[in-house]
Design a protein around this motif. Structure first.
Motif, PDB file in Angstrom:
ATOM      1  N   UNK A  94       0.646  -1.149   0.089  1.00 15.13           N
ATOM      2  CA  UNK A  94       0.244  -0.124  -0.045  1.00 15.13           C
ATOM      3  C   UNK A  94       0.817   1.411   0.016  1.00 15.13           C
ATOM      4  N   UNK A  95       0.217   2.390   0.110  1.00 12.60           N
ATOM      5  CA  UNK A  95       0.746   3.683   0.208  1.00 12.60           C
ATOM      6  C   UNK A  95       1.297   4.271   1.311  1.00 12.60           C
ATOM      7  N   UNK A  96       2.210   3.460   1.763  1.00  6.73           N
ATOM      8  CA  UNK A  96       2.854   3.785   3.169  1.00  6.73           C
ATOM      9  C   UNK A  96       4.247   3.489   2.881  1.00  6.73           C
ATOM     10  N   UNK A  97       5.196   4.581   3.325  1.00  7.45           N
ATOM     11  CA  UNK A  97       6.735   4.348   3.419  1.00  7.45           C
ATOM     12  C   UNK A  97       7.046   4.363   4.643  1.00  7.45           C
ATOM     13  N   UNK A  98       8.175   3.311   5.420  1.00  8.21           N
ATOM     14  CA  UNK A  98       8.377   3.396   6.585  1.00  8.21           C
ATOM     15  C   UNK A  98      10.012   3.625   6.531  1.00  8.21           C
ATOM     16  N   UNK A  99      10.322   4.603   7.422  1.00 11.37           N
ATOM     17  CA  UNK A  99      11.792   5.015   7.540  1.00 11.37           C
ATOM     18  C   UNK A  99      12.292   4.210   8.539  1.00 11.37           C
ATOM     19  N   UNK A 100      13.388   3.362   8.302  1.00 10.84           N
ATOM     20  CA  UNK A 100      13.980   2.551   9.575  1.00 10.84           C
ATOM     21  C   UNK A 100      15.586   2.494   9.516  1.00 10.84           C
ATOM     22  N   UNK A 101      16.181   2.098  10.585  1.00 17.04           N
ATOM     23  CA  UNK A 101      17.564   2.227  10.615  1.00 17.04           C
ATOM     24  C   UNK A 101      18.283   1.046   9.580  1.00 17.04           C
ATOM     25  N   UNK A 102      19.066   1.205   8.835  1.00 22.49           N
ATOM     26  CA  UNK A 102      19.713   0.413   8.027  1.00 22.49           C
ATOM     27  C   UNK A 102      20.490  -0.883   8.632  1.00 22.49           C
ATOM     28  N   UNK A 103      20.399  -1.886   8.020  1.00 20.56           N
ATOM     29  CA  UNK A 103      21.004  -3.279   8.723  1.00 20.56           C
ATOM     30  C   UNK A 103      22.498  -3.224   8.128  1.00 20.56           C
ATOM     31  N   UNK A 175      -3.834   4.193 -15.487  1.00 18.50           N
ATOM     32  CA  UNK A 175      -4.164   5.361 -14.425  1.00 18.50           C
ATOM     33  C   UNK A 175      -3.966   4.862 -13.069  1.00 18.50           C
ATOM     34  N   UNK A 176      -3.067   5.623 -12.291  1.00 19.03           N
ATOM     35  CA  UNK A 176      -2.840   5.183 -10.793  1.00 19.03           C
ATOM     36  C   UNK A 176      -3.971   5.632 -10.081  1.00 19.03           C
ATOM     37  N   UNK A 177      -4.451   4.553  -9.053  1.00 18.26           N
ATOM     38  CA  UNK A 177      -5.653   4.766  -8.360  1.00 18.26           C
ATOM     39  C   UNK A 177      -5.635   5.717  -7.346  1.00 18.26           C
ATOM     40  N   UNK A 178      -4.515   6.062  -6.607  1.00 13.77           N
ATOM     41  CA  UNK A 178      -4.337   6.791  -5.468  1.00 13.77           C
ATOM     42  C   UNK A 178      -4.157   8.195  -5.840  1.00 13.77           C
ATOM     43  N   UNK A 179      -3.225   8.276  -6.731  1.00 10.12           N
ATOM     44  CA  UNK A 179      -2.820   9.635  -7.520  1.00 10.12           C
ATOM     45  C   UNK A 179      -1.997  10.858  -6.715  1.00 10.12           C
ATOM     46  N   UNK A 180      -1.502  10.374  -5.328  1.00  9.07           N
ATOM     47  CA  UNK A 180      -0.808  11.163  -4.625  1.00  9.07           C
ATOM     48  C   UNK A 180       0.393  10.344  -3.968  1.00  9.07           C
ATOM     49  N   UNK A 181       1.473  10.950  -3.529  1.00  8.62           N
ATOM     50  CA  UNK A 181       2.448   9.891  -3.106  1.00  8.62           C
ATOM     51  C   UNK A 181       2.431   9.263  -1.924  1.00  8.62           C
TER      52      UNK A 181
END
Length: 320
Positions: A94-103, A175-181
């Protein structure tokens, strides 16, 4: 000379195989996600990632979102935790990005993370994006597939209009269904909203059972926006033809240093090497002198990062 336009690739086995081949060859390919079309490159290949910035004429090396096929793939690149697992179960794909510490030993280009110790990951829901990631078999860095500062693309025609003569291909998935980042959340204590997007923050807070801290409340800026950033421990001196005694020299083109960003003067190669070379030189503990970098093309972004790295810091005056 007439520039060749990108190949329009169908979202079938043949088209996706060709798109994956372009990615393996270090080229940029646009593809649909449910949010917007992304400009993809192999996230492990520094020169391929540098081409994203070159293609978009992106003014600085901001961290990029890395798209992966599933949660298991995401866990290879970061230190996963219960909060990330909770949000991933609720919103991935889905349209969620998670920022996590690099391994450790995750293999991503430092240009993807802009030299930071965290990375943003997303599992896209669009079936074409899912299929491409499966066929490619690796992580794909992908900002929106439009020239920097222009409107984000939600169709293949939008991509062609903006970048058609600069990329290898675009997979036409409609066409993209959500349309925003995507919405970006940094996983921490507390979790922090870095960018609103396709998943409402209220829905995320319901899953977490606590409010998200926001940018203003947390007094943090987007990566790359503070004056002193990407800074080595030692002093940094710019536009140096010949290093002083005691300095270690980062070269470019005809100015050969202890390490050289690109002997041929190739700015794509220089961008790909920038953060890695700075890390290596910083380990020596010596002041770093940097050869002049032209302010054309990717040179603008390289100089932006070098100027931030050389900005005055507490207890350390800027050298000139």
């Amino acid at each position: 000379m007439v520039k060749q336009s990108a190949h329009i690739l169908s979202p079938d086995e043949k088209g996706l195989s060709q798109a994956a081949a372009y990615l393996r060859a270090g080229q940029c390919v646009a593809f649909p996600t449910e949010t917007v079309y992304g400009l993809g490159a192999d996230a492990r290949d520094g020169q391929a990632v540098a081409r994203i910035y070159e293609t978009k004429a992106r003014p600085s090396f901001n961290p990029l979102i890395v798209h992966v096929h599933d949660v298991q793939a995401a866990k290879h690149f970061v230190h996963w935790n219960d909060t990330a697992d909770c949000l991933a179960r609720a919103f991935w794909p889905g349209a969620l990005s998670l920022v996590l510490p690099l391994s450790d030993d995750q293999g991503l280009s430092e240009l993807v993370t802009a030299g930071l110790d965290t990375v943003a990951l997303r599992v896209p829901a669009h079936p074409v994006a899912q299929q491409l990631l499966d066929v490619f078999g690796g992580p794909v860095a992908a900002p929106s597939a439009n020239p920097s500062g222009r409107i984000s693309p939600t169709s293949a025609s939008h991509v062609i209009d903006g970048l058609g003569d600069r990329i290898a291909g675009v997979v036409d998935g409609g066409t993209c269904s959500v349309g925003v980042e995507s919405t970006i959340v940094q996983i921490g204590t507390p979790p922090r909203l870095l960018r609103p997007g396709g998943i409402a923050s209220e829905d995320i807070e319901k899953i977490l059972g606590e409010p998200l801290a926001d940018l203003e409340a947390g007094k943090i800026a987007a990566p790359g926006q503070i004056a002193s950033h990407y800074a080595p421990k030692a002093a940094l001196r710019l536009n140096v033809q010949t290093a002083d005694r005691g300095e270690i020299h980062l070269g470019f083109g005809q100015i050969e240093g202890d390490l050289t960003l690109s002997q041929s003067g190739n700015l794509v190669e220089a961008a790909a090497n920038l953060f890695g070379h700075l890390h290596q030189l910083d380990k020596t503990g010596r002041p770093i002198a940097v050869a002049p970098i032209p302010t054309t093309g990717l040179g603008h972004a390289i100089n932006d990062r070098l100027n931030r790295a050389a900005a005055p810091r507490s207890g350390m005056p800027r050298r000139s």
